[in-house]
Design a protein around this motif. Sequence first.
Motif, short mmCIF file in Angstrom:
data_model
loop_
_atom_site.label_atom_id
_atom_site.label_comp_id
_atom_site.label_asym_id
_atom_site.label_seq_id
_atom_site.Cartn_x
_atom_site.Cartn_y
_atom_site.Cartn_z
N GLY A 439 -10.26 -38.00 -17.39
CA GLY A 439 -11.72 -38.08 -17.34
C GLY A 439 -12.34 -37.29 -16.20
N ALA A 440 -11.84 -37.47 -14.98
CA ALA A 440 -12.43 -36.80 -13.82
C ALA A 440 -12.26 -35.28 -13.91
CB ALA A 440 -11.79 -37.32 -12.54
N ILE A 441 -11.12 -34.83 -14.42
CA ILE A 441 -10.87 -33.39 -14.54
C ILE A 441 -11.76 -32.80 -15.63
CG2 ILE A 441 -9.12 -31.62 -14.97
CD1 ILE A 441 -7.00 -33.59 -14.05
N ARG A 449 -17.67 -25.33 -15.38
CA ARG A 449 -17.14 -24.39 -16.35
C ARG A 449 -15.80 -23.81 -15.86
NH1 ARG A 449 -22.40 -20.88 -18.49
NH2 ARG A 449 -23.60 -22.69 -19.24
N SER A 450 -15.01 -24.67 -15.28
CA SER A 450 -13.69 -24.28 -14.79
C SER A 450 -12.64 -24.56 -15.86
CB SER A 450 -13.35 -25.04 -13.50
OG SER A 450 -13.43 -26.44 -13.71
N LEU A 451 -11.40 -24.28 -15.55
CA LEU A 451 -10.31 -24.40 -16.52
C LEU A 451 -9.17 -25.25 -15.96
CD1 LEU A 451 -10.18 -20.67 -17.69
CD2 LEU A 451 -11.21 -22.58 -18.93
N LEU A 452 -9.51 -26.36 -15.34
CA LEU A 452 -8.47 -27.17 -14.71
C LEU A 452 -7.58 -27.86 -15.75
CD1 LEU A 452 -10.24 -28.82 -11.64
CD2 LEU A 452 -8.99 -26.65 -11.80
N VAL A 453 -8.14 -28.31 -16.88
CA VAL A 453 -7.32 -28.97 -17.90
C VAL A 453 -6.31 -27.98 -18.48
CG1 VAL A 453 -7.32 -30.05 -20.17
CG2 VAL A 453 -9.03 -30.72 -18.48
N GLU A 454 -6.76 -26.76 -18.76
CA GLU A 454 -5.84 -25.75 -19.28
C GLU A 454 -4.78 -25.41 -18.23
OE1 GLU A 454 -5.84 -21.24 -21.17
OE2 GLU A 454 -7.54 -21.91 -19.97
N ARG A 486 -6.73 -29.28 -6.35
CA ARG A 486 -7.96 -29.86 -6.89
C ARG A 486 -7.63 -30.83 -8.02
NH1 ARG A 486 -12.52 -31.05 -5.06
NH2 ARG A 486 -12.63 -28.97 -4.09
N ILE A 487 -6.71 -30.45 -8.90
CA ILE A 487 -6.31 -31.33 -10.01
C ILE A 487 -5.72 -32.62 -9.47
CG2 ILE A 487 -4.63 -31.58 -11.90
CD1 ILE A 487 -4.99 -28.54 -12.39
N PHE A 488 -4.82 -32.52 -8.47
CA PHE A 488 -4.19 -33.72 -7.92
C PHE A 488 -5.23 -34.65 -7.31
CE2 PHE A 488 -0.09 -31.09 -7.06
CZ PHE A 488 0.18 -31.07 -8.42
N SER A 489 -6.23 -34.07 -6.66
CA SER A 489 -7.25 -34.91 -6.02
C SER A 489 -8.09 -35.65 -7.06
CB SER A 489 -8.16 -34.05 -5.12
OG SER A 489 -8.96 -33.18 -5.91
N LEU A 490 -8.22 -35.04 -8.26
CA LEU A 490 -9.03 -35.66 -9.31
C LEU A 490 -8.26 -36.67 -10.15
CD1 LEU A 490 -10.93 -32.46 -10.54
CD2 LEU A 490 -11.95 -34.39 -9.33
N ALA A 508 -3.08 -33.72 -21.72
CA ALA A 508 -3.44 -32.31 -21.58
C ALA A 508 -3.18 -31.54 -22.87
CB ALA A 508 -2.67 -31.68 -20.42
N ARG A 509 -2.14 -31.92 -23.61
CA ARG A 509 -1.85 -31.26 -24.89
C ARG A 509 -2.86 -31.67 -25.96
NH1 ARG A 509 3.60 -29.16 -25.22
NH2 ARG A 509 3.03 -28.60 -27.36
N LEU A 510 -3.35 -32.90 -25.90
CA LEU A 510 -4.30 -33.38 -26.91
C LEU A 510 -5.72 -32.93 -26.63
CD1 LEU A 510 -3.10 -37.07 -27.44
CD2 LEU A 510 -2.64 -35.09 -28.89
N ALA A 511 -6.07 -32.71 -25.38
CA ALA A 511 -7.46 -32.45 -25.01
C ALA A 511 -8.12 -31.30 -25.76
CB ALA A 511 -7.56 -32.23 -23.50
N PRO A 512 -7.46 -30.13 -25.93
CA PRO A 512 -8.15 -29.04 -26.63
C PRO A 512 -8.55 -29.38 -28.05
CG PRO A 512 -6.21 -28.22 -25.47
CD PRO A 512 -6.15 -29.72 -25.43
N ARG A 513 -7.83 -30.30 -28.69
CA ARG A 513 -8.11 -30.65 -30.08
C ARG A 513 -9.16 -31.75 -30.20
NH1 ARG A 513 -3.44 -29.05 -28.80
NH2 ARG A 513 -2.51 -27.39 -30.03
N LEU A 514 -9.64 -32.26 -29.07
CA LEU A 514 -10.64 -33.32 -29.07
C LEU A 514 -11.88 -32.90 -28.31
CD1 LEU A 514 -8.21 -36.29 -28.28
CD2 LEU A 514 -9.21 -35.75 -30.50
#
Length: 522
Positions: A439-441, A449-454, A486-490, A508-514
């Motif tokens: 959620g936070a990421i 408009r960053s790409l932390l999830v990817e 940054r990802i670890f902090s979130l 992370a694998r499911l996120a792009p499809r949702l």
Amino acid sequence: MSIRLLDVLKHSTLTPADPVIRAAAAVAAETQLRWIHSSEVLDIAPLLSGGELLLTGGQALAAASDKRRTGYIWELSERGVAALAIETGAALPSIPSSMIAAAESAGLPLLELRKRVPFVGVMEAINSLLVSESAGQLQQADQASHAMAVELAHGGSLDRVLAVLADATGSEVVLATNAGVTLASALPAGHTKESEPAASAEGGQDHAREIHVDVSVRGIPSARLTLYVRGDTDVNLARIAGSRSVDILALALLQRMPPGLKEMAGAALIRAIDSGTQSWRLQQLAPAAGIAAQAHLVAIVVRSAGSRQTRTNVDHLLDRVARHSVSYADNAELLALAVLHPDSLQEDRTAIVAGLQSIASAEGFVCAVGPVASGISAAPQSLTEARLTLELAADGGAHHGGHGQAGAVLDAEAFAVERLAFHSLDEGLRTDFVRQQLGAILDYDAQRRSLLVETLRIWLDSGCNTAQAARELHLERQSMHQRLQRIFSLCGGDPRGTGRLAALHLAARLAPRLTTTLAATH
């Protein structure tokens, strides 16, 4: 007048390359060209039609093993490629002696381009000349095809139909089954079999003067037409006329020898698997198609523009790698079953995926290979999972290495976690799970408009290999480390060594499809 290799070597676009013939100089003097093509791919041979001058740089060859280099030469020769030109330089200072020896033995003219020239300019200039030349050849080929149709309409035998083609091309013509059994043959008028054999006295074949054309009946590869071009006859005319004759020959074969019961049973078996037929019916159909009920197999789904060549190439690959295979084409979708050897299941499956990739990269189709099915009763599941993989890749292609794009081969095993989540959780539960883990990421990405999830997904896919992930993302290592911090902090700290790692990876694998659903719940 045909355009020959020596004419091209004197063309103003190629002379600055300072070309020199390193092998098969005697053959080069008589070599006719159909087209000029360039490629750095070493597995290009199955995608060529024959008669090409192939231009290539030295980078791929420099990195290849000596065995692969000589194999490359033989593959091109067997495909009927007219000549190979290799640009030498810093990466490949000279053509290896093993390649020169192989080319000489294979009768493949091998050229060294000792200076750099723009391949695009060479191809544009010379291919325009070849196009002009081919107009007359197309007209002659169409006349031959019409004459063959007239002969067939008047009840002519296969031999008589082939005789028309033999006379038009000045070639010995043989039509054989896929098993190599000759169905019919013909020689040009005034020639005898002994006057000029198709093979040399030493028994070697002049592959550049052999034209091979596959003939399919109702979509089933049923025979192969071979034209042995004699003397100074126009090779390109023979190649075009042979291709133009396919439909006439398919009709002749259909009249005389319709597709065998095994091929028809194979098509019926795939249709039954696709329609969800009960297991007992599949076990009845499988033996008739040459498949044991307990065989290990994989299902393959190919989506393309419906090219006949695509099916031919896929069928040839499966014939070479698998123990047995059947296929069925329905509009823009090709379905296939490949039976694996019981002592090399994973090796066969890996070879199928690799072989499909070499075809797809050139022909632009997308396909998926399902998981191994133990027995014909499990084949519908393999087909379902292959189709699901295509859908998952299409939904998340832009966020998953471009797997939804044309020219891709998808391995269902690489989408195992997504497939498991799709079957086990409805979309609402999947969305809740992803929000809980990321959620936070996700909010951070949406705001900036960053790409932390990817970034997180690619890092986890690499086995938490920071250097590898940075290369895939085209980032400096320092920038990669900053993103990870940054990802670890979130997400509550570095997940390595904790039970959270697997959950984060799945999310992370499911996120792009949702993405759409997640945005709506934000």
